[in-house]
Motif scaffolding. Structure first.
Motif, short mmCIF file in Angstrom:
data_model
loop_
_atom_site.label_atom_id
_atom_site.label_comp_id
_atom_site.label_asym_id
_atom_site.label_seq_id
_atom_site.Cartn_x
_atom_site.Cartn_y
_atom_site.Cartn_z
N PRO A 285 0.81 -1.22 0.00
CA PRO A 285 0.00 0.00 0.00
C PRO A 285 0.84 1.26 0.00
N PRO B 80 -7.78 -3.88 -2.84
CA PRO B 80 -6.62 -3.68 -1.95
C PRO B 80 -5.42 -3.16 -2.75
N TRP B 81 -4.61 -2.39 -2.13
CA TRP B 81 -4.90 -1.65 -0.90
C TRP B 81 -5.12 -0.21 -1.28
N THR C 219 -8.59 -0.16 2.80
CA THR C 219 -9.34 0.34 1.65
C THR C 219 -10.65 0.99 2.08
N MET D 76 -5.53 -5.34 7.99
CA MET D 76 -5.27 -4.82 6.66
C MET D 76 -6.56 -4.54 5.90
N GLY E 10 -9.84 -7.35 0.75
CA GLY E 10 -8.66 -8.19 0.76
C GLY E 10 -9.00 -9.57 1.28
#
Length: 356
Positions: A61, A325-326, A303, A299, A272
């Motif tokens: 990311p 993602p991301w 987004t 994680m 994700g």
């Protein structure tokens, strides 16, 4: 083969013979004895695109929660949320007022206490069972009795790969009834406060709809399977799940078409492949592969947070978009953008909730 949120399809056990790879399934070619053309680089690219490798194994990311601005004065609802508190933590740390709308009051209280320890700030709880239309109506009424504005609605809760015998309180397939119809009804009930907030603040509000790359396993809507019956029981659990995530995108796009010019920004996204409680119904082998291939649940917030907090000037260009993602813009299955399908789904949902 990458195993993604579901069991392999029946076709993996087909008799020997040439096959074509198409969206997580193998199908026999119409002429099994016909010599197959060579696989070109262009064709390999098309296959990779259909399998969405870029969503399963995204690049590192660029955007981070450090980019979130001060959210003082912003009121937000996050459905679900007992497991994986990354969204709530980041929102509270940046001074948003956050309502956790979830079914299990005991787990919610534990999560709220944990968030207060982490951030020094307290999220608020609203009882919400997305598998019960009456509970959804009550939750919306409770919220609107407490607040005059709503800036971001995270339609985040959901179920995955549930046993076929499990239905909602009103008899709908549990996955479609929870993931699609439940969030449709909640959004419908909150539309007045969303629209009035956009008008009063002269700034757009947002509806963030959590979908999944799994939508590509069943990129269509079979309306005969939304309630229990023979058509539904012919499908595998991963197909029903894929259909519900496809439905999330179709709904999100239709919301964008209907209310985009009134200040609502509607986005869908794949958060994700994550290690969360959603996978508890997966087969044993899939759960073991998840431990190796999937990402930490925290994680998954990235987004969603990007979609919910990026500057209005940037967010306006994301109405009706599918995010991956991301914190990137992606493209969903082509059929998800069909305006006729969006209208049909919206009308079906309206018909289901009209008596509540």
């Amino acid at each position: 083969m990458t195993y993604v949120q579901g069991a392999p399809t029946r076709a993996l056990f087909a008799k020997s013979g040439p096959v074509e790879l198409q969206l997580f399934k193998f199908t026999r070619t119409s002429q099994p004895d016909h010599p197959q053309p060579p696989v070109t680089t262009k064709k390999m690219g098309a296959i990779a695109s259909s399998l969405r490798f870029d969503e399963h194994f995204p690049p590192q990311p660029i955007w981070s929660t450090d980019h979130i601005p001060d959210l003082s004065g912003k009121v937000m609802i996050v459905t679900g949320g007992n497991a994986g508190v990354g969204k709530h933590t980041a929102l509270l740390e940046h001074n948003a007022k956050v309502y956790m709308a979830s079914r299990n009051a005991t787990k919610a209280k534990e999560t709220i206490d944990d968030l207060k320890t982490r951030t020094g700030k307290e999220a608020l709880f609203i009882q919400l069972d997305l598998a019960d239309l009456r509970s959804i109506k009550n939750a919306a009424e409770v919220y609107m009795s407490k607040e005059k504005e709503l800036h971001v609605l995270f339609n985040n809760g959901g179920v995955m790969m549930t046993p076929i015998d499990e239905l909602t309180a009103q008899g709908y397939d549990l996955q479609f009834g929870t993931n699609v119809l439940g969030h449709f009804y909640l959004t419908k009930l909150l539309l007045p406060i969303l629209l009035s907030t956009a008008q009063a603040t002269e700034a757009p509000v947002r509806v963030i709809n959590t979908a999944s790359v799994g939508h590509s396993m069943f990129p269509k809507l079979d309306f005969n399977t939304f309630r229990d019956g023979k058509a539904r029981r012919r499908l595998w659990a991963n197909q029903i799940y894929g259909q519900s995530k496809f439905g999330n995108i179709v709904f999100s796009n239709e919301l964008a078409r209907r209310h985009g010019d009134e200040g609502i920004i509607s986005m869908s996204l794949h958060p994700g492949n994550l290690k969360t409680e959603l996978s508890r119904h997966l087969p044993f082998l899939a759960r073991q592969m998840e431990k190796i291939l999937f990402y930490p649940s925290e994680m998954g917030a990235l987004t969603q947070l990007w979609a919910g907090t990026l500057p209005d000037s940037e967010a306006k260009g994301l109405n009706g978009k599918y995010l991956v993602p991301w914190a990137r813009v992606g493209t969903a299955a082509r059929s998800a953008y069909d305006p006729r399908l969006g209208m049909d789904l919206w009308q079906w949902c309206e018909e289901q909730v009209k008596d509540f």
